[in-house]
Design an enzyme around this catalytic site. Structure first.
Site, mmCIF file in Angstrom:
data_model
loop_
_atom_site.group_PDB
_atom_site.id
_atom_site.type_symbol
_atom_site.label_atom_id
_atom_site.label_comp_id
_atom_site.label_asym_id
_atom_site.label_seq_id
_atom_site.Cartn_x
_atom_site.Cartn_y
_atom_site.Cartn_z
ATOM 1 N N ASN A 1 65.511 -26.460 79.775
ATOM 2 C CA ASN A 1 64.657 -25.344 79.404
ATOM 3 C C ASN A 1 65.107 -23.958 79.819
ATOM 4 O OD1 ASN A 1 62.435 -27.030 78.297
ATOM 5 N ND2 ASN A 1 62.333 -27.752 80.401
ATOM 6 N N TYR A 2 66.026 -23.868 80.760
ATOM 7 C CA TYR A 2 66.361 -22.548 81.283
ATOM 8 C C TYR A 2 67.817 -22.144 81.143
ATOM 9 C CZ TYR A 2 61.731 -22.292 83.294
ATOM 10 O OH TYR A 2 60.375 -22.230 83.455
#
Length: 655
Positions: A612-613
């Site tokens: 996600n990052y």
DNA sequence: CAGAGAACTTAGGATTTCACAT
DNA sequence: ATGTGAAATCCTAAGTTCTCTG
């Protein structure tokens, strides 16, 4: 009390720590003029992350990069091409119209959606067809031999109440069932499912004996484990069929995977942390609760025989296929597409482009919030401090939440007095802030960090985000997490990767990933089997060491042999033995690296940041640069999700 | 134009599958 | 073949942000 007005926290605090002269110092007191780059980011836990790439270096670099770009223009520069002006791109391709019901059967080998134009009108799709959700399996009443006792007496429950009882019975050896709130909520909801007769009899949960039910389910799951291969295969085949039938949809001429095509089955709600609603009944979802979203001109999904959908909708401004309202919080749940889908991928790509935009102006923003600390307007100062922490510590925004509706957790803007301690001086450092609070999922955040100013205030996210939006298009609080995570990965990879063997490189990658996970406070409970698995690994290592020393001795004796005999055969023998030693050494090294990696990863979860990052193009570029197969970094699912990045990033990609 | 509700992303733990050792 | 532990996948809760409405 929430820390939203400056005075509260500080004053109390000051008293506690009896400092006097800083007292009047209400506004930023810079410790340093230059941002303290060595520890600009301050990860919770101890891992330190240096920033070699600080401002001083950054600017020239940027210019250079600019030149690079120009030079490369035309050669290859896909990767630098951003998605950005979503709005400005026109559909010049004269796309094949939507209505084509029959999109190609096979998802024609690997569709590269990232090479296509994007819609400009806010619509999410033009055509959408799917088969609807898979409903939860209906309740099967217990065989009559499985009994329930109330107050020592057997009692036959009607199916409604029985079903809810089985939910409890299945959790019997979970500590949940011992918690007061859980029991209370469960009992209240259970009673709602009872007949009036049952209701009048069953008035005390303590008198309920679910043991036979519990045993029955245990036996069932044992039986399932012990099934023959054949039966297991049958189930597998059936699941596969279900997946094929319901697991895909057609969106704009492409067959796309659906993420969660099953309706969530009923059960007892298990919140995370100290959730006030734990134990409540999550009720069964009926077709009448379900809203279907699809194209008007598609083949509409059929509700199960004798039932109706709540609504059939044709809204192409949203991405979901199915929705329903859940019974615990009253929030809406959705069925959406898989991360490998165009609709998710585009958004993901865009997210990283926004973060890269932030990179371009982050210096300016950082200077600005430092300036704002001095503002005479309290709100400005508050805003600036909140932003400072969001940036420096990668805290989440921290929205308002309704009290009593969920576990008491906070983020940057919702921190309360009790979550921080301020030390004018601590361990030889000025202005240390100690954070101790429960964040998302009730994961504890603990960190002590020296700050550049006396800190006091916090803020509301909506106002903060409004401000951010003015500073940069698309900027919101969470972009800082994405940005800081990705830039950290890139820096750490640069710093940690050495020209060693493959396992060492992978270890470096994991360490870089770990630095990010620590920054973002992605923790996990140490696996139950952790100690044991470390021990096993150690045993293997020891065994390998023994083998190795044996092998080394063999080499020696073979050499001795050779000295005496001086024949070809002995010479060969020496070579063979040497090879064996090398092999063992390599195996040993691998094991040791593995042990190190695992130990360091004990309570760290890498998955969340990876998924996600971290701009996947950073990882792809790193793999290309060092000749590492992408499979070593991304498993199959991840490769599908990041197909766009794998396809477009070259070895010189710069986040 | 704020607040509520809808939409969508991020999250850790549970469950299932897989790979490998025995 | 079978058992075991790690990896992959599933599950759905818990956030953030966007959007709509009174």
């Amino acid at each position: 009390e929430r820390i939203k007005h400056e005075d509260v926290s500080t004053d109390r605090h000051k008293d506690k720590h009896k400092e006097k002269d800083h007292r009047k110092e209400e506004v930023p007191h810079r410790v340093k003029t230059e941002p303290d780059n060595d520890h600009f980011y301050h990860s919770p836990k101890s891992l330190k992350r240096q920033r070699d790439n600080d401002e001083t270096e950054f600017k020239p670099k940027k210019i250079k990069l600019e030149n690079d770009r120009v030079d490369k223009k035309g050669k290859k520069r896909k990767q630098d091409e951003d998605i950005k002006p979503k709005k400005t791109q026109k559909n010049k391709k004269g796309e094949v119209a939507d209505g084509k019901k029959k999109a190609k059967k096979e998802p024609e080998e690997k569709w590269k959606w990232w090479e296509e134009e994007r819609a400009t009108d806010g619509s999410k799709w033009r055509f959408l067809e799917h088969k609807g959700p898979v409903m939860a399996a209906p309740y099967e009443p217990l065989p009559s031999k499985v009994r329930f006792f109330y107050d020592g007496k057997q009692m036959k429950l009607a199916p409604q109440a029985e079903e809810v009882a089985t939910f409890f019975a299945k959790m019997l050896d979970h500590e949940y069932t011992t918690k007061d709130a859980f029991r209370k909520n469960f009992f209240k909801d259970w009673r709602k499912e009872m007949t009036s007769e049952e209701k009048s009899k069953i008035t005390d949960l303590k008198k309920c004996n679910f043991n036979e039910m519990g045993e029955y389910f245990k036996a069932q799951s044992e039986a399932r484990k012990a099934m023959t291969k054949d039966d297991k295969l049958k189930i597998k085949v059936e699941n596969e069929r279900l997946l094929q039938e319901y697991g895909f949809c057609i969106m704009d001429n492409h067959k796309e995977r659906i993420a969660n095509f099953r309706i969530e089955p009923p059960g007892l709600f298990r919140g995370r942390g100290d959730h006030p609603k734990m134990g409540m009944l999550k009720r069964r979802i009926r077709p009448e609760d379900i809203i279907i979203n699809c194209s008007k001109d598609s083949k509409h999904p059929k509700p199960p025989p004798g039932t109706k959908w709540k609504e059939l909708r044709h809204d192409n401004k949203v991405t979901w296929l199915v929705s329903w309202t859940e019974s615990i919080q009253g929030s809406i749940k959705y069925i959406m597409l898989n991360p490998s889908s165009r609709i998710k991928g585009e958004k993901d790509w865009q997210k990283y482009e926004t973060a890269r935009n932030l990179k371009k102006c982050v210096d300016r923003l950082r200077n600005q919030y430092r300036e704002d600390w001095k503002s005479k307007e309290m709100r400005i100062r508050q805003r600036a401090v909140a932003l400072y922490f969001i940036d420096k510590l990668a805290l989440r925004a921290g929205n308002e939440k309704e009290e009593g509706e969920s576990a008491d957790t906070v983020g940057c803007c919702s921190l309360r007095v009790e979550h921080i301690n301020l030390y004018p001086e601590k361990d030889g450092q000025e202005f240390v802030v100690e954070f101790d609070f429960l964040g998302k999922d009730s994961i504890r955040y603990y960190n002590k960090v020296p700050v550049e100013k006396r800190v006091r205030t916090f803020f509301y996210t909506s106002i903060l985000n409004k401000h951010l939006q003015e500073l940069m298009d698309g900027l919101t609080a969470k972009v800082f997490r994405t940005y800081n995570a990705s830039i950290t990965l890139q820096q750490q990879l640069k710093e940690l990767t050495t020209d060693e063997n493959l396992p060492a490189k992978i270890l470096s990658y994991n360490r870089a990933n770990r630095a990010v996970a620590i920054l973002c406070n992605h923790q996990r409970a140490p696996p139950k089997t952790f100690e044991k698995s470390m021990q096993n690994l150690q045993t293997k290592i020891d065994a390998k060491k023994d083998q190795l020393s044996d092998a080394k001795r063999d080499v020696k004796s073979a050499k001795a042999d050779l000295k005496v005999r001086r024949d070809e055969k002995s010479k060969k023998a020496v070579e063979t033995k040497k090879k064996a030693v090398e092999r063992l050494e390599e195996q040993l090294m691998k094991l040791e690296v593995q042990a190190t990696d695992r130990e360091e990863n004990k309570q760290i979860a890498l998955g969340t940041s990876k998924l996600n990052y971290l701009d996947p193009r950073i990882s792809v570029a790193w793999c290309k640069k060092w000749g590492i197969p992408i499979e070593k970094i991304y498993n199959k699912t991840q490769r599908e999700k990041f197909a766009w990045a794998i396809d477009m990033a070259e070895d010189d990609y710069e986040f």
